[in-house]
Design a protein around this motif. Structure first.
Motif, PDB file in Angstrom:
ATOM      1  N   THR A  31      58.142  58.777  23.336  1.00 32.69           N
ATOM      2  CA  THR A  31      58.215  60.227  23.135  1.00 32.69           C
ATOM      3  C   THR A  31      56.859  60.869  23.398  1.00 32.69           C
ATOM      4  O   THR A  31      56.768  61.905  24.070  1.00 32.69           O
ATOM      5  CB  THR A  31      58.700  60.558  21.705  1.00 32.69           C
ATOM      6  N   ILE A  32      55.816  60.253  22.885  1.00 34.69           N
ATOM      7  CA  ILE A  32      54.455  60.767  23.097  1.00 34.69           C
ATOM      8  C   ILE A  32      54.102  60.757  24.581  1.00 34.69           C
ATOM      9  O   ILE A  32      53.588  61.746  25.111  1.00 34.69           O
ATOM     10  CB  ILE A  32      53.441  59.942  22.279  1.00 34.69           C
ATOM     11  N   HIS A  81      51.465  68.248  29.775  1.00 36.93           N
ATOM     12  CA  HIS A  81      51.873  69.284  28.815  1.00 36.93           C
ATOM     13  C   HIS A  81      50.796  70.360  28.692  1.00 36.93           C
ATOM     14  O   HIS A  81      49.611  70.056  28.605  1.00 36.93           O
ATOM     15  CB  HIS A  81      52.151  68.656  27.445  1.00 36.93           C
ATOM     16  N   THR A 128      53.022  70.807  17.912  1.00 38.11           N
ATOM     17  CA  THR A 128      54.078  71.839  17.820  1.00 38.11           C
ATOM     18  C   THR A 128      53.846  72.731  16.624  1.00 38.11           C
ATOM     19  O   THR A 128      53.094  72.434  15.745  1.00 38.11           O
ATOM     20  CB  THR A 128      55.486  71.214  17.716  1.00 38.11           C
ATOM     21  N   TRP A 149      56.035  63.487  26.290  1.00 38.06           N
ATOM     22  CA  TRP A 149      55.498  64.811  25.954  1.00 38.06           C
ATOM     23  C   TRP A 149      54.250  65.107  26.781  1.00 38.06           C
ATOM     24  O   TRP A 149      54.110  66.182  27.352  1.00 38.06           O
ATOM     25  CB  TRP A 149      55.174  64.875  24.454  1.00 38.06           C
ATOM     26  N   GLU A 206      55.346  65.896  14.605  1.00 41.25           N
ATOM     27  CA  GLU A 206      55.192  67.328  14.884  1.00 41.25           C
ATOM     28  C   GLU A 206      53.724  67.680  15.113  1.00 41.25           C
ATOM     29  O   GLU A 206      53.404  68.497  15.969  1.00 41.25           O
ATOM     30  CB  GLU A 206      55.740  68.186  13.739  1.00 41.25           C
ATOM     31  N   ASN A 231      60.532  61.236  32.001  1.00 41.30           N
ATOM     32  CA  ASN A 231      61.662  60.920  31.138  1.00 41.30           C
ATOM     33  C   ASN A 231      61.740  59.394  31.003  1.00 41.30           C
ATOM     34  O   ASN A 231      60.954  58.676  31.624  1.00 41.30           O
ATOM     35  CB  ASN A 231      62.973  61.531  31.664  1.00 41.30           C
ATOM     36  N   LEU A 266      52.424  65.993  18.473  1.00 42.12           N
ATOM     37  CA  LEU A 266      52.898  66.710  19.657  1.00 42.12           C
ATOM     38  C   LEU A 266      52.455  68.169  19.692  1.00 42.12           C
ATOM     39  O   LEU A 266      52.917  68.946  20.523  1.00 42.12           O
ATOM     40  CB  LEU A 266      54.422  66.606  19.763  1.00 42.12           C
TER      41      LEU A 266
END
Length: 116
Positions: free
Chosen positions: A34-35, A68, A116, A38, A111, A43, A114
C-alpha cells in the motif's frame, strides 16, 4: 560513486527487506505494498511485474505512474541525511520510500504514513 550504485540496485533485491522489517514489527506485506503504491502510483499487478522483471531503482522510479503529490511532506532524517535537503531527485525518492517503511515498522498509523 556510491549513489550511482544504489540507483542500479534491483528493487526486487530490496523489497523482501522492506517486508521483513515491517513483519518483524507486526505489520504486513499488504501495508508495505500500500505504501509503495501510494508513493509511486503502481497498482499490485504492476508492482509484481516490476519485481519479476528485477528492474533497478532508477527504472522503478523513472517509470512510476505518478509520484504522489504529498510525497514532499515526507520529512525527517534517514540514513543520517535530512530528506528535504537531498538534492538528487531519485535519491530523495528512494529515501522517501525508506522513511515510509521505517514509519510503518515503528508502528505509525497508516493514515499518518500516507500523509492523509
Amino acid at each position: 560513486m556510491q549513489i550511482e550504485r544504489v540507483f542500479k540496485m534491483s528493487f526486487a533485491s530490496v523489497y523482501p527487506h522492506y517486508i521483513t522489517k515491517a513483519e518483524k514489527k507486526g505489520r504486513t506485506k499488504a501495508e508495505v505494498d500500500t505504501i509503495i503504491g501510494w508513493l509511486t502510483g503502481y497498482n499490485q499487478d504492476q508492482l509484481e511485474q516490476i519485481i519479476t522483471a528485477k528492474v533497478d531503482f532508477q527504472t522503478f522510479f523513472g517509470q512510476a505512474p505518478q509520484i504522489h503529490p504529498n510525497a514532499s511532506k515526507i520529512t525527517g532524517v534517514i540514513c543520517g541525511h535530512r530528506i528535504e535537503e537531498i538534492e538528487n531527485e531519485l535519491m530523495r525518492q528512494i529515501r522517501y520510500l525508506d522513511k515510509l517503511i521505517d514509519e510503518l515498522a515503528k508502528g505509525k498509523a497508516m493514515e499518518k504514513i500516507l500523509r492523509t
